[in-house]
Design a protein around this motif. Structure first.
Motif, short mmCIF file in Angstrom:
data_model
loop_
_atom_site.label_atom_id
_atom_site.label_comp_id
_atom_site.label_asym_id
_atom_site.label_seq_id
_atom_site.Cartn_x
_atom_site.Cartn_y
_atom_site.Cartn_z
N VAL A 107 39.15 40.63 30.22
CA VAL A 107 37.69 40.85 30.67
C VAL A 107 36.82 41.70 29.69
CG1 VAL A 107 36.15 41.56 32.68
CG2 VAL A 107 38.67 40.64 33.02
N VAL A 108 37.52 42.70 29.30
CA VAL A 108 36.79 43.65 28.29
C VAL A 108 36.40 42.76 26.89
CG1 VAL A 108 37.29 45.52 26.71
CG2 VAL A 108 37.95 45.54 28.98
N ASN A 109 37.57 41.86 26.50
CA ASN A 109 37.03 41.23 25.24
C ASN A 109 35.97 40.16 25.59
OD1 ASN A 109 38.75 42.34 23.73
ND2 ASN A 109 40.61 41.21 24.24
N PHE A 110 35.84 39.68 26.55
CA PHE A 110 34.90 38.80 26.96
C PHE A 110 33.43 39.42 27.22
CE2 PHE A 110 32.14 37.49 30.79
CZ PHE A 110 31.89 36.52 30.52
N TYR A 111 33.44 40.60 27.73
CA TYR A 111 32.19 41.29 27.60
C TYR A 111 31.91 41.81 26.54
CZ TYR A 111 32.31 42.17 32.96
OH TYR A 111 32.17 41.89 34.12
N ILE A 271 32.27 49.96 36.86
CA ILE A 271 33.37 51.34 36.55
C ILE A 271 32.66 52.63 36.53
CG2 ILE A 271 34.35 49.57 35.01
CD1 ILE A 271 33.35 51.35 32.67
N ALA A 272 31.16 52.68 36.80
CA ALA A 272 30.61 54.06 36.87
C ALA A 272 31.18 54.65 38.23
CB ALA A 272 28.94 53.65 37.15
N LEU A 295 29.43 47.10 33.26
CA LEU A 295 30.85 46.60 33.34
C LEU A 295 31.72 46.53 34.69
CD1 LEU A 295 31.88 48.49 30.10
CD2 LEU A 295 30.85 46.43 30.35
N LYS A 296 32.09 45.40 35.24
CA LYS A 296 32.71 45.25 36.47
C LYS A 296 33.85 44.31 36.28
CE LYS A 296 27.82 45.65 38.31
NZ LYS A 296 26.87 45.04 39.14
N TYR A 297 35.24 44.62 36.72
CA TYR A 297 36.16 43.94 36.25
C TYR A 297 36.74 43.24 37.66
CZ TYR A 297 36.55 47.07 32.23
OH TYR A 297 36.27 47.53 31.13
#
Length: 545
Positions: A107-111, A271-272, A295-297
């Motif tokens: 997900v991080v890499n996508f973002y 993530i906040a 950023l939402k996982y």
């Protein structure tokens, strides 16, 4: 090939005007940054991709005057540029933090890839300005630009003060002309709020068509021959279209709408709310409150036990939902044709623009896939509203009768209870007090101008009048900002209600304080200068009052 059905996808882009030059970071300015990063820029990216692929179709896009002021404000645009890079910095931290978590790293890499592409679109393709990008897209027929009334007032609440409605419409036309170099033809009424006779006022300012909630059209007198599937002509000669309900429910419905599918991204798990303040840094904090990072996982999942978001699964699902949406519109048109007397069927699909991308993360891709699917359809096309509004180019109306739409809105209950109720009743007496102060100041300015003409002391009086006109112009800015329907909506829904009340009271107090200075022989200019810097929208408003 001419297709028998037209689908008019209409997105309404609006935000309340928020600008705080005295703060490096202000919580409510983040509304603008979120809309830019999650909706407006992704829509531009999506339309550019459709152009590159040669996919036909036009998106109808309404931009409010208040939002146009923000989209052209250099301070806000510079802050937004910084916002994009701060998000990228946070993503780089997340890549380190989650390097041993393979599921979340995907997900991080996508973002991360998405953020880099977003920054390239903003800085390289748009030159850190969005209005020129919208103009270019209209020149190549990928977008049909419309507008919305001024600061987004719920007009039925002001029908006892038609001049205040006229001021808002003057602002509407001028703001659109300043941004796009032409007069607007189509108008989104704030909250789709309509009252009998409003069409005549709109006609004074050159508007040709507008939109209403379904019952505003279906209950018109006489009843429209084709329901909401063809424009109706109003007594003032404008054309009006009503929202088609089934297409609306497929997207808007909380229970059955596409955005609520368990595979799509969960909106409420930023993530906040999970990271420490020291980790997030000062940028994602305002007055001790964590600011959403974007950023939402997690995916919606369908339970409180949220599963990790799977971008590629969600994007594949979007194709299925776009295919279903188009198939349902095809079925609607096919069922209508035997009763359309040879006329094309028009389906109006209006939504808040921010639904696509901000609330429904996958929304812009849904639109892209919808356009692609419609391109291969033999039944429908994604059309500009200009194609359905009768004109020399588009031909005559299917329904040639004149109809009177009814008082209506697209708000809860279908009429005016969201913006006219006991919770917000306090604001209307304040509004009329401000109007009275402005009218009195205008009268004084006129008297001084008459005395100054041909008078030896004319230069001194003229100088004082110039200052008084600046006060009057700022009072007008505060007044129209006070009128925004957003404040009553927030109070009614208890969403940022304290901020909404503060804005209403703040604008009222500003007008009162400015007025008090105008009656002094030597007014204190400090408050005026401060407000001219903060609430600086519509720099030409003084020419309209």
């Amino acid at each position: 090939m001419s297709k028998p059905g037209r689908v008019h996808l209409l997105l309404h882009a609006h935000l309340p005007f928020v600008r705080e030059p005295s703060y490096d970071r202000f919580l409510e300015e983040n509304w603008f940054f979120e809309a830019m990063a999650e909706t407006y820029l992704p829509i531009i990216q999506m339309l550019n991709r459709l152009e590159e692929k040669g996919v036909p179709g036009t998106l109808n896009f309404s931009v409010s005057s208040a939002l146009l002021a923000m989209l052209t404000d250099r301070l806000l645009l510079d802050k937004f540029s910084r916002h994009l890079h701060k998000q990228l910095e946070l993503l780089e931290c997340e890549k380190v933090r989650l390097q041993n978590d393979a599921e979340r790293m995907e997900v991080v890499n996508f973002y991360y890839r998405r953020q880099v592409a977003l920054i390239n679109t903003w800085e390289r393709d748009c030159g850190c300005e969005i209005v020129p990008a919208l103009k270019r897209l209209e020149q190549i027929d990928k977008i049909n630009l419309l507008t919305c009334v001024g600061t987004h007032p719920f007009l039925p609440a002001y029908q006892s003060d038609i001049e205040s409605i006229r001021l808002q419409l003057k602002i509407t036309v001028r703001a659109f002309e300043e941004a796009f170099g032409k007069k607007p033809r189509g108008l989104w009424l704030p909250e789709c709020g309509y009252f009998e006779g409003l069409d005549a006022i709109l006609a004074e300012y050159g508007f040709k068509y507008f939109f209403l909630e379904t019952h505003g059209v279906l209950l018109a007198k006489p009843a429209p021959k084709y329901g909401v599937f063809a424009p109706i002509k109003t007594p003032a000669g404008l054309y009006c279209m009503g929202r088609e309900q089934s297409s609306s429910m497929e997207v808007w419905s909380r229970k059955t709408g596409y955005p609520g599918h368990p595979e799509y991204r969960e909106f409420f798990k930023d993530i906040a709310h999970e990271r420490e303040s020291d980790y997030l840094g000062d940028y994602f904090l305002a007055a001790g409150t964590h600011i959403e990072t974007g950023l939402k996982y997690y995916r919606i999942t369908g339970s409180e036990d949220k599963k990790v978001y799977r971008p590629w699964n969600a994007l594949r699902l979007v194709e299925d939902h776009a295919r279903l949406f188009v198939a349902n519109r095809e079925a609607t048109v096919s069922s209508l044709l035997p009763n359309m007397d040879g006329n094309k069927a028009s389906i109006l699909c209006p939504y808040d623009a921010e639904l696509f991308g901000h609330w429904w993360f996958e929304g812009p891709l849904f639109i892209e896939k919808m356009f692609e699917r419609a391109a291969s359809s033999n039944v429908i096309e994604m059309a500009s509203l200009e194609n359905s509004v009768p004109s020399k180019a588009a031909g005559t109306a299917a329904d040639t009768d004149v109809h009177k739409p009814i008082f209506s809105s697209w708000g809860e209950g279908g009429f005016g209870e969201v913006w006219m109720n006991d919770e917000v009743a306090f604001q209307y007496p304040l509004f009329f007090r401000m109007r009275k102060m402005m009218d009195e100041l205008k009268s004084r300015i006129s008297k001084v101008a008459r005395k100054a003409s041909g008078n030896v002391a004319g230069n001194a009086r003229g100088s004082k009048n110039a200052i008084a006109k600046r006060f009057l112009a700022q009072m007008a800015r505060e007044l129209v900002l006070f009128q925004a329907s957003d404040w009553a909506f927030m109070i009614h829904n208890n969403s940022a209600a304290d901020y909404a009340r503060a804005r209403l009271n703040g604008h009222y107090e500003n007008v009162c304080a400015l007025y008090r200075e105008t009656v002094k022989s030597n007014p204190d200019m400090r408050l005026l200068k401060k407000l001219e810097q903060k609430n600086n929208l519509f720099p030409w408003i003084g020419e309209l009052i």
